[in-house]
Design an enzyme around this catalytic site. Sequence first.
Site, PDB file in Angstrom:
ATOM      1  N   TYR A  68       0.827  -1.206   0.000  1.00  0.00           N
ATOM      2  CA  TYR A  68       0.000   0.000   0.000  1.00  0.00           C
ATOM      3  C   TYR A  68       0.864   1.259   0.000  1.00  0.00           C
ATOM      4  CZ  TYR A  68      -4.291  -2.606   0.779  1.00  0.00           C
ATOM      5  OH  TYR A  68      -5.368  -3.447   0.630  1.00  0.00           O
TER       6      TYR A  68
ATOM      7  N   ALA B   5       2.457  -2.630  10.410  1.00  0.00           N
ATOM      8  CA  ALA B   5       2.118  -3.304   9.152  1.00  0.00           C
ATOM      9  C   ALA B   5       3.217  -3.107   8.112  1.00  0.00           C
ATOM     10  CB  ALA B   5       0.787  -2.780   8.626  1.00  0.00           C
TER      11      ALA B   5
ATOM     12  N   GLY C 106       5.587  -5.766   5.362  1.00  0.00           N
ATOM     13  CA  GLY C 106       5.548  -5.582   3.924  1.00  0.00           C
ATOM     14  C   GLY C 106       4.163  -5.301   3.400  1.00  0.00           C
ATOM     15  N   LYS C 107       3.227  -4.939   4.281  1.00  0.00           N
ATOM     16  CA  LYS C 107       1.872  -4.600   3.848  1.00  0.00           C
ATOM     17  C   LYS C 107       1.789  -3.158   3.371  1.00  0.00           C
ATOM     18  CE  LYS C 107       0.038  -7.883   7.227  1.00  0.00           C
ATOM     19  NZ  LYS C 107      -0.706  -8.043   8.505  1.00  0.00           N
ATOM     20  N   LEU C 108       2.680  -2.304   3.862  1.00  0.00           N
ATOM     21  CA  LEU C 108       2.805  -0.915   3.422  1.00  0.00           C
ATOM     22  C   LEU C 108       4.188  -0.730   2.821  1.00  0.00           C
ATOM     23  CD1 LEU C 108       0.359  -0.571   5.398  1.00  0.00           C
ATOM     24  CD2 LEU C 108       1.326   1.659   5.988  1.00  0.00           C
TER      25      LEU C 108
END
Length: 352
Positions: free
Chosen positions: A291, A315, A319-321
Site C-alpha cells: 500500500y 504493518a 511488507g503490507k505498506l
Amino acid sequence: MTDDHDAHEDGGEPDEGHHEPHREEFHHDPIAHAEVRAGMTVGELANSYGDAGIGAADLHEAVDIYSEMLGDDVTNFFGLAGAMVPTGMRRIVAELIRDGHIDALVTTGANLTHDAIEAIGGKHHHGTEEPGEGRSLRDHDEQLRDEQVDRIYNVYLPQEHFALFENHLRSEVFPAVEDEGAVSIQRLTEALGKANSEVNESEGVEEGAGIAAAAYENDVPVYCPAIQDSVLGLQAWMYSQTSDFTLDALADMTTITDQAFEADRSGAMVVGGGVPKNYVLQTMLVSPDAYDYAVQLTMDPPQTGGLSGATLDEARSWGKLEKAARNASVYADATITLPLVVAAARERIEDE
C-alpha cells in the site's frame, strides 16, 4: 568543577558561544492553536486541527492522506468493521462507493445484515444504554429481551426485522445462486446487493438501498471473509442444510489479490479492526507491491499486541505498506472520525 555560567542549566556541556545543539528529531513547527468559529466548513476545521497536537494532529494527517487516496490513479480498499451500519454510517459508505472512491469493500456479515434490513424497510432506533432510576442495566436488558428488542449500545432493533431479513434471503437471494454450485462469498454479496436494490425500489422504501446495493450497481466487489460470524452467515448455513447452496470460502482470495496486482497505486482505509482490517492489509503479502497510503480509524490501543489496535507502522514491517507509504492512525470513535475525515477530504478534492 565548572562554574555555573560555563554550563547549560541542565548540566550539559559547557556553553561555547551559545551554539544550538544538533537536533535530528526537532522541527521548528510551533503549535499555533486550533481556531473554531461560526460558519466554518468541516474542511476548515480539519485544517485548523493541523495547528494542534495529539489526536487533532492525527486527524488532520488522516484527512491529508485520504485526500490523496481519492485521486483517480489510486485503487482503494476499504475495511469496515464494528457496528457502523446500525449506528448511522451506512449512507457515507454507500455514497463513497457511488462516487468511485471505493474499489473493494471488506466488511462483516453483521454490517451486511443491518444494511439489508434497512434496504427492505426495517429501521434501527435511538435507544439508551442507561437504565431508568432504581433499575440495573441487567433489569433494563431483561425488559428489552421480553419486548423482543435487541440493543447495540444506544441503538435498538426490533427482532421482527430479522424475520423480514430471513424471508428476504430465502425468497430473493439464496435461490438466485443455489444452482451455481459452490459460489464465492463475493458472489453471494453481489446477489444480496441486487436483491436489496430491486426490493428497495419495488417496495418504495423510504430509506436508500444502501451499501451492498451501491456496490452491485457500480460493480464494486464486497468481501465478507468472516460471514459465518453473523445472522447472514447463520441463515446461509441453515439454507445449505436443505438445498444445494454452498459457499467457497477461498474463492475470493483470487479476485481481491488480482485487484492488488493490477493496482498502479493503492490505498487502504480501515475503519475498526478485526477480520476486515487484516483481510485488507494481508492482500499485499502476495502482491509484488504494497500500500502507498493507509488510514486507520480505531479505538483499540496498540499496547495489547492485538491486530485491531496495531499501528500501520507495524504493518510496514510485514511488507503490507511500502517503506515510503504515507499513513496515519486516529484513535477515537469511528462514528465521529469517519464523517469528519470523509467530509474534509471530499471538500479538499472538490476545491482542487
